[in-house]
Write a protein that holds these residues in place. Structure first.
Motif, PDB file in Angstrom:
ATOM      1  N   UNK A 118       2.837  11.561   1.746  1.00  0.00           N
ATOM      2  CA  UNK A 118       3.541  10.087   1.440  1.00  0.00           C
ATOM      3  C   UNK A 118       5.017  11.142   0.909  1.00  0.00           C
ATOM      4  N   UNK A 119       4.616  12.817   0.993  1.00  0.00           N
ATOM      5  CA  UNK A 119       5.604  13.242   0.485  1.00  0.00           C
ATOM      6  C   UNK A 119       7.584  13.355   1.062  1.00  0.00           C
ATOM      7  N   UNK A 120       7.259  12.911   3.069  1.00  0.00           N
ATOM      8  CA  UNK A 120       8.621  13.152   3.549  1.00  0.00           C
ATOM      9  C   UNK A 120       9.458  12.293   3.400  1.00  0.00           C
ATOM     10  N   UNK A 121       8.433  10.502   2.371  1.00  0.00           N
ATOM     11  CA  UNK A 121       9.107   9.371   2.623  1.00  0.00           C
ATOM     12  C   UNK A 121       9.473   9.144   0.783  1.00  0.00           C
ATOM     13  N   UNK A 122      10.373   8.143   0.649  1.00  0.00           N
ATOM     14  CA  UNK A 122      10.687   7.422  -0.968  1.00  0.00           C
ATOM     15  C   UNK A 122      10.890   5.891  -0.179  1.00  0.00           C
ATOM     16  N   UNK A 123      11.213   5.687  -1.763  1.00  0.00           N
ATOM     17  CA  UNK A 123      11.337   4.161  -1.975  1.00  0.00           C
ATOM     18  C   UNK A 123      12.226   3.199  -0.632  1.00  0.00           C
ATOM     19  N   UNK A 124      12.811   4.387  -0.476  1.00  0.00           N
ATOM     20  CA  UNK A 124      14.031   3.842   0.118  1.00  0.00           C
ATOM     21  C   UNK A 124      13.865   3.814   1.781  1.00  0.00           C
ATOM     22  N   UNK A 125      13.105   5.199   1.812  1.00  0.00           N
ATOM     23  CA  UNK A 125      11.975   5.029   3.087  1.00  0.00           C
ATOM     24  C   UNK A 125      10.485   4.288   3.664  1.00  0.00           C
ATOM     25  N   UNK A 126      10.368   3.134   2.691  1.00  0.00           N
ATOM     26  CA  UNK A 126       8.638   2.886   2.693  1.00  0.00           C
ATOM     27  C   UNK A 126       8.776   2.667   4.035  1.00  0.00           C
ATOM     28  N   UNK A 127      10.044   1.633   4.763  1.00  0.00           N
ATOM     29  CA  UNK A 127       9.344   0.776   5.868  1.00  0.00           C
ATOM     30  C   UNK A 127       9.057   1.455   6.828  1.00  0.00           C
TER      31      UNK A 127
ATOM     32  N   UNK B   1       1.393  -0.996   0.032  1.00  0.00           N
ATOM     33  CA  UNK B   1       0.164  -0.122  -0.800  1.00  0.00           C
ATOM     34  C   UNK B   1       0.688   1.285  -0.126  1.00  0.00           C
ATOM     35  N   UNK B   2       1.853   1.169   0.380  1.00  0.00           N
ATOM     36  CA  UNK B   2       2.736   2.511   1.128  1.00  0.00           C
ATOM     37  C   UNK B   2       3.584   2.543  -0.451  1.00  0.00           C
ATOM     38  N   UNK B   3       3.726   1.620  -1.135  1.00  0.00           N
ATOM     39  CA  UNK B   3       4.499   1.677  -2.250  1.00  0.00           C
ATOM     40  C   UNK B   3       3.939   1.957  -3.209  1.00  0.00           C
ATOM     41  N   UNK B   4       2.802   2.119  -3.184  1.00  0.00           N
ATOM     42  CA  UNK B   4       1.099   2.776  -4.552  1.00  0.00           C
ATOM     43  C   UNK B   4       1.310   3.887  -4.440  1.00  0.00           C
ATOM     44  N   UNK B   5       1.093   4.349  -2.496  1.00  0.00           N
ATOM     45  CA  UNK B   5       1.096   5.841  -2.346  1.00  0.00           C
ATOM     46  C   UNK B   5       1.841   6.665  -2.983  1.00  0.00           C
ATOM     47  N   UNK B   6       3.579   5.749  -2.358  1.00  0.00           N
ATOM     48  CA  UNK B   6       4.473   6.592  -3.415  1.00  0.00           C
ATOM     49  C   UNK B   6       4.295   7.046  -4.694  1.00  0.00           C
TER      50      UNK B   6
END
Length: 279
Positions: free
Chosen positions: A244-253, A199-204
């Motif tokens: 989702x803006x403060x996060x990236x694929x590297x910080x998806x966890x 879900x969080x990958x999809x949001x990003x």
């Protein structure tokens, strides 16, 4: 001859019903296990009847996410009154947090098949659900979900990524919201399972926020292991969107953990409150 056969069948049917109804009522009130299974059968009958009627009504506007709310929710709660039948009192909080322009993902905790109740009861406009591909073949329920714009993920290697890429594009192009269960499977224990990152990958990927929805524990009135299915209270809490803006694929966890931590605090407090009011 045919009329006589029909009459005889009707007479035997009435006799069978007259004999069975008292037996069923006695078992329903005297046996905890029978009470549980009969109530679950009635609930599944409600779901199947709703699915059939969704198919009938939704064919006029197929694959529209609004069918979840305007047809499914209307049938379950205004026509069949499933909450009243099951003895579940529903309290909603924070619905104003759904007032977001554009698409978003709803992250909800996953407890049992009863999760259809909060989804159909509280789904915002243009909201549909995501599930595993196997649900598409679950009889009328799968077809009804498809007509409500449901998204089905093929979890075989290489297939899920293709599906999620398409969903990310569709959510922005068609402006719909997606109800997801980030635990990935039903959690029959207390608390919440660790969140999967889909879900969080999809949001990003889609550039859209996550709106957490917390449903209080069913344990005070529903427990599959102990055959408990009594009257109870369900508190549905919609939390403010988590960007989702403060996060990236590297910080998806970290994104997933942040949302889970917020949800878990509310889950614990509302579960205690609902159980207290129930008793």
């Amino acid at each position: 001859m045919a009329a006589s056969c029909i009459l005889n069948f009707f007479q035997y049917f009435c006799i069978a019903v007259a004999l069975l109804v008292p037996v069923v009522c006695k078992l329903y009130t005297s046996s905890r296990r029978c009470h549980f299974y009969l109530k679950m059968v009635f609930y599944m009958c409600y779901v199947m009847a709703t699915s059939f009627l969704i198919i009938v009504f939704a064919v006029r506007d197929p694959f529209n996410p609004d069918n979840t709310r305007t047809i499914g929710g209307w049938l379950l709660f205004h026509i069949f009154k499933v909450d009243k039948f099951l003895g579940i009192t529903i309290e909603e909080r924070g619905l104003e947090n759904f007032a977001i322009d554009g698409p978003f993902i709803i992250a909800c905790n996953h407890q049992s098949s009863l999760d259809l109740i909060p989804m159909f009861h509280s789904a915002p406009k243009r909201c549909t659900g995501m599930g595993k591909r196997e649900l598409l073949f679950a009889g009328p329920f799968g077809f009804a979900a498809l007509l409500c714009g449901g998204v089905f993920v093929d979890r075989r290697p290489g297939q899920a990524r293709t599906t999620m890429d398409k969903v990310a594009r569709d959510m922005k192009d068609k402006n719909f919201r997606l109800w997801m269960f980030p635990e990935g499977t039903r959690n029959h224990t207390s608390g919440m399972l660790p969140f999967k990152k889909g879900a969080f990958h999809l949001a990003l990927q889609a550039g859209i926020p996550i709106v957490p929805v917390v449903v209080s524990s069913y344990k005070s009135y529903y427990d599959k292991k102990t055959y408990k299915f009594e009257d109870g209270k369900m508190i549905i809490t919609v939390l403010p969107a988590v960007s989702q803006k403060p996060y990236s694929l590297e910080t998806v966890q970290e994104y997933a953990d942040t949302v889970r931590t917020q949800m878990l605090k509310v889950f614990e407090s509302t579960s205690a409150e609902a159980a207290l009011k129930h008793h």
